[in-house]
Design a protein around this motif. Structure first.
Motif, PDB file in Angstrom:
ATOM      1  N   UNK A 205       0.697  -1.152   0.188  1.00  0.00           N
ATOM      2  CA  UNK A 205       0.078   0.070   0.157  1.00  0.00           C
ATOM      3  C   UNK A 205       0.989   1.345   0.067  1.00  0.00           C
ATOM      4  N   UNK A 206       0.310   2.325  -0.523  1.00  0.00           N
ATOM      5  CA  UNK A 206       1.085   3.710  -0.433  1.00  0.00           C
ATOM      6  C   UNK A 206       0.162   4.827  -1.326  1.00  0.00           C
ATOM      7  N   UNK A 207       0.861   5.828  -1.622  1.00  0.00           N
ATOM      8  CA  UNK A 207       0.085   7.029  -2.182  1.00  0.00           C
ATOM      9  C   UNK A 207       1.198   8.132  -2.554  1.00  0.00           C
ATOM     10  N   UNK A 208       0.633   9.124  -3.011  1.00  0.00           N
ATOM     11  CA  UNK A 208       1.853  10.149  -3.485  1.00  0.00           C
ATOM     12  C   UNK A 208       1.978  11.030  -1.982  1.00  0.00           C
ATOM     13  N   UNK A 209       3.230  11.429  -2.146  1.00  0.00           N
ATOM     14  CA  UNK A 209       3.666  12.667  -1.179  1.00  0.00           C
ATOM     15  C   UNK A 209       3.295  13.946  -1.390  1.00  0.00           C
ATOM     16  N   UNK A 210       3.510  14.882  -0.789  1.00  0.00           N
ATOM     17  CA  UNK A 210       3.294  16.345  -1.258  1.00  0.00           C
ATOM     18  C   UNK A 210       4.017  17.034  -2.493  1.00  0.00           C
ATOM     19  N   UNK A 211       5.218  16.008  -2.806  1.00  0.00           N
ATOM     20  CA  UNK A 211       5.825  16.210  -3.917  1.00  0.00           C
ATOM     21  C   UNK A 211       5.245  15.823  -5.289  1.00  0.00           C
ATOM     22  N   UNK A 212       4.222  14.794  -5.195  1.00  0.00           N
ATOM     23  CA  UNK A 212       3.807  14.042  -5.975  1.00  0.00           C
ATOM     24  C   UNK A 212       4.548  12.848  -6.659  1.00  0.00           C
ATOM     25  N   UNK A 213       5.573  12.574  -5.561  1.00  0.00           N
ATOM     26  CA  UNK A 213       6.243  11.338  -5.644  1.00  0.00           C
ATOM     27  C   UNK A 213       5.362  10.157  -5.012  1.00  0.00           C
ATOM     28  N   UNK A 214       5.406   8.832  -5.932  1.00  0.00           N
ATOM     29  CA  UNK A 214       4.707   7.844  -5.195  1.00  0.00           C
ATOM     30  C   UNK A 214       5.655   6.986  -4.362  1.00  0.00           C
ATOM     31  N   UNK A 215       4.934   6.199  -3.247  1.00  0.00           N
ATOM     32  CA  UNK A 215       5.812   5.447  -2.333  1.00  0.00           C
ATOM     33  C   UNK A 215       4.814   4.290  -2.294  1.00  0.00           C
ATOM     34  N   UNK A 216       5.544   3.108  -1.830  1.00  0.00           N
ATOM     35  CA  UNK A 216       4.884   1.838  -1.511  1.00  0.00           C
ATOM     36  C   UNK A 216       5.535   1.013  -0.712  1.00  0.00           C
ATOM     37  N   UNK A 217       4.653   0.479   0.346  1.00  0.00           N
ATOM     38  CA  UNK A 217       5.254  -0.200   1.530  1.00  0.00           C
ATOM     39  C   UNK A 217       4.675  -1.619   1.304  1.00  0.00           C
ATOM     40  N   UNK A 218       5.383  -2.477   1.765  1.00  0.00           N
ATOM     41  CA  UNK A 218       4.925  -3.892   1.637  1.00  0.00           C
ATOM     42  C   UNK A 218       4.990  -4.586   2.997  1.00  0.00           C
ATOM     43  N   UNK A 219       3.769  -5.187   3.345  1.00  0.00           N
ATOM     44  CA  UNK A 219       3.780  -5.765   4.751  1.00  0.00           C
ATOM     45  C   UNK A 219       3.564  -7.301   4.464  1.00  0.00           C
ATOM     46  N   UNK A 220       4.176  -8.166   5.146  1.00  0.00           N
ATOM     47  CA  UNK A 220       3.940  -9.452   5.310  1.00  0.00           C
ATOM     48  C   UNK A 220       3.074 -10.136   6.492  1.00  0.00           C
ATOM     49  N   UNK A 221       1.953 -10.658   6.518  1.00  0.00           N
ATOM     50  CA  UNK A 221       1.143 -11.016   7.513  1.00  0.00           C
ATOM     51  C   UNK A 221       2.010 -12.170   8.253  1.00  0.00           C
ATOM     52  N   UNK A 222       1.499 -12.463   9.484  1.00  0.00           N
ATOM     53  CA  UNK A 222       2.253 -13.677  10.293  1.00  0.00           C
ATOM     54  C   UNK A 222       0.938 -14.665  10.648  1.00  0.00           C
ATOM     55  N   UNK A 223       1.260 -15.869  10.485  1.00  0.00           N
ATOM     56  CA  UNK A 223       0.448 -17.037  10.974  1.00  0.00           C
ATOM     57  C   UNK A 223       0.077 -16.847  12.436  1.00  0.00           C
ATOM     58  N   UNK A 224      -1.238 -16.811  12.511  1.00  0.00           N
ATOM     59  CA  UNK A 224      -1.782 -16.832  13.928  1.00  0.00           C
ATOM     60  C   UNK A 224      -1.581 -18.534  14.586  1.00  0.00           C
ATOM     61  N   UNK A 225      -0.796 -18.661  15.262  1.00  0.00           N
ATOM     62  CA  UNK A 225      -0.696 -20.066  15.867  1.00  0.00           C
ATOM     63  C   UNK A 225      -1.759 -20.864  16.149  1.00  0.00           C
ATOM     64  N   UNK A 226      -2.789 -19.886  16.775  1.00  0.00           N
ATOM     65  CA  UNK A 226      -3.837 -20.452  17.418  1.00  0.00           C
ATOM     66  C   UNK A 226      -5.209 -20.842  16.371  1.00  0.00           C
ATOM     67  N   UNK A 227      -4.860 -20.511  15.099  1.00  0.00           N
ATOM     68  CA  UNK A 227      -5.958 -20.963  14.266  1.00  0.00           C
ATOM     69  C   UNK A 227      -5.507 -21.795  13.119  1.00  0.00           C
TER      70      UNK A 227
END
Length: 307
Positions: A205-227
């Motif tokens: 996910x990400x978006x444009x900053x005030x300068x019009x530049x795009x940035x993107x962040x990646x997140x990896x979920x963690x397995x829930x050991x109780x499910x």
């Protein structure tokens, strides 16, 4: 500032991939080049796990010359194609498309052969056009014939591949419409899936900053050991994730897989949320610059060491 924030809430999106390949969806970027073209709340005709073992082998090759027809509910012919024996059933889509329905809509036909142990069964979808029946018949001995009825629903799906559909608490189109002038600060995302590998798919996910530049962040979920591993609930750290008209969001859904993403959000005025996000972007920039300085120092130390 707190008075401008609404109480937390949530909505979910169901991703269904009935095709034989992984599919990446880019959402929320209204009018942007990264937005996956979707058909919102259109007619969707589907057939799942259709056994055609009388017509193909385990590799998808036709036993003999075979004709395929898409008809409406009154058996009016919408499209037809014939494939020679020995060729692969994957050629059917290009022969049938486009599908022009009697409802005035033109749509796309897609077909996917399932993996073992159901490798002689197929999933079929037609978007927009009112496909009612699907008929297959051999034009050589043993002259087998089979016909089945499409299930009709109103859904949101990928325009180019209606085997990929998107549903949820409210229609996706309504989420897009509500983005104008509003912002949804995502406090976390929970992921549920019928496939354990899907739970580990990166959420970007990400978006444009005030300068019009795009940035993107990646997140990896963690397995829930109780499910159970095939049906776990995942929590994702989504600092800096806001849904508005300029949001960038990318998620890959694996073949023959269902996934549900629950977005836990706080709704607020767009101007208020942007203040939070600009501060987060500045923090990321400062951390990146700090890391670069550290790397530069380490590089200089290595340079001096080996001179």
């Amino acid at each position: 500032m707190g008075r401008n924030l609404a109480l937390p809430n949530s909505f979910f999106l169901n991703f269904t991939n009935n095709s034989s390949t992984d599919q990446t969806l880019n959402l929320f970027n209204q009018g942007g080049s990264l937005q996956t073209p979707l058909s919102n709340q259109k007619n969707l005709s589907t057939i799942n796990s259709f056994d055609i073992s009388a017509f193909i082998d385990g590799n998808g090759k036709l036993n003999v010359d075979t004709t395929f027809e898409v008809l409406d509910s009154s058996f009016a012919l919408l499209s037809t194609t014939s494939i020679l024996g020995g060729l692969n059933i994957s050629l059917v889509a290009s022969g049938l498309n486009p599908i022009v329905g009697t409802n005035g809509q033109t749509g796309t036909f897609q077909l996917a052969k399932q993996n073992a142990p159901n490798q002689t069964s197929i999933n079929v979808s037609v978007g927009s056009a009112n496909a009612g029946n699907f008929r297959i018949f051999q034009t050589q001995a043993p002259f087998a014939t089979k016909i089945t009825t499409f299930q009709q629903t109103t859904a949101t799906f990928v325009t180019a591949n209606p085997l990929i559909s998107l549903g949820g608490t409210i229609p996706y189109e309504e989420i897009e419409n509500s983005q104008t002038g509003n912002a949804y600060k995502i406090m976390g995302v929970d992921v549920y899936s019928n496939q354990s590998n899907q739970l580990l798919q990166e959420i970007q996910f990400g978006m444009k900053d005030a300068n019009g530049d795009k940035w993107l962040v990646g997140e990896n979920p963690l397995i829930d050991p109780y499910q159970p591993s095939v049906a776990s609930i995942q929590s994702v750290d989504t600092q800096g994730f806001t849904i508005d008209s300029e949001t960038l969001f990318s998620y890959t859904i694996e073949s023959f897989t269902f996934a549900r993403l629950t977005f836990n959000y706080v709704r607020a005025q767009l101007s208020i949320i942007k203040e939070f996000d600009q501060a987060f972007i500045q923090q990321l920039t400062m951390e990146s610059e700090k890391m670069q300085k550290i790397l530069n120092i380490e590089d200089r130390e290595r340079y001096i060491l080996y001179q």
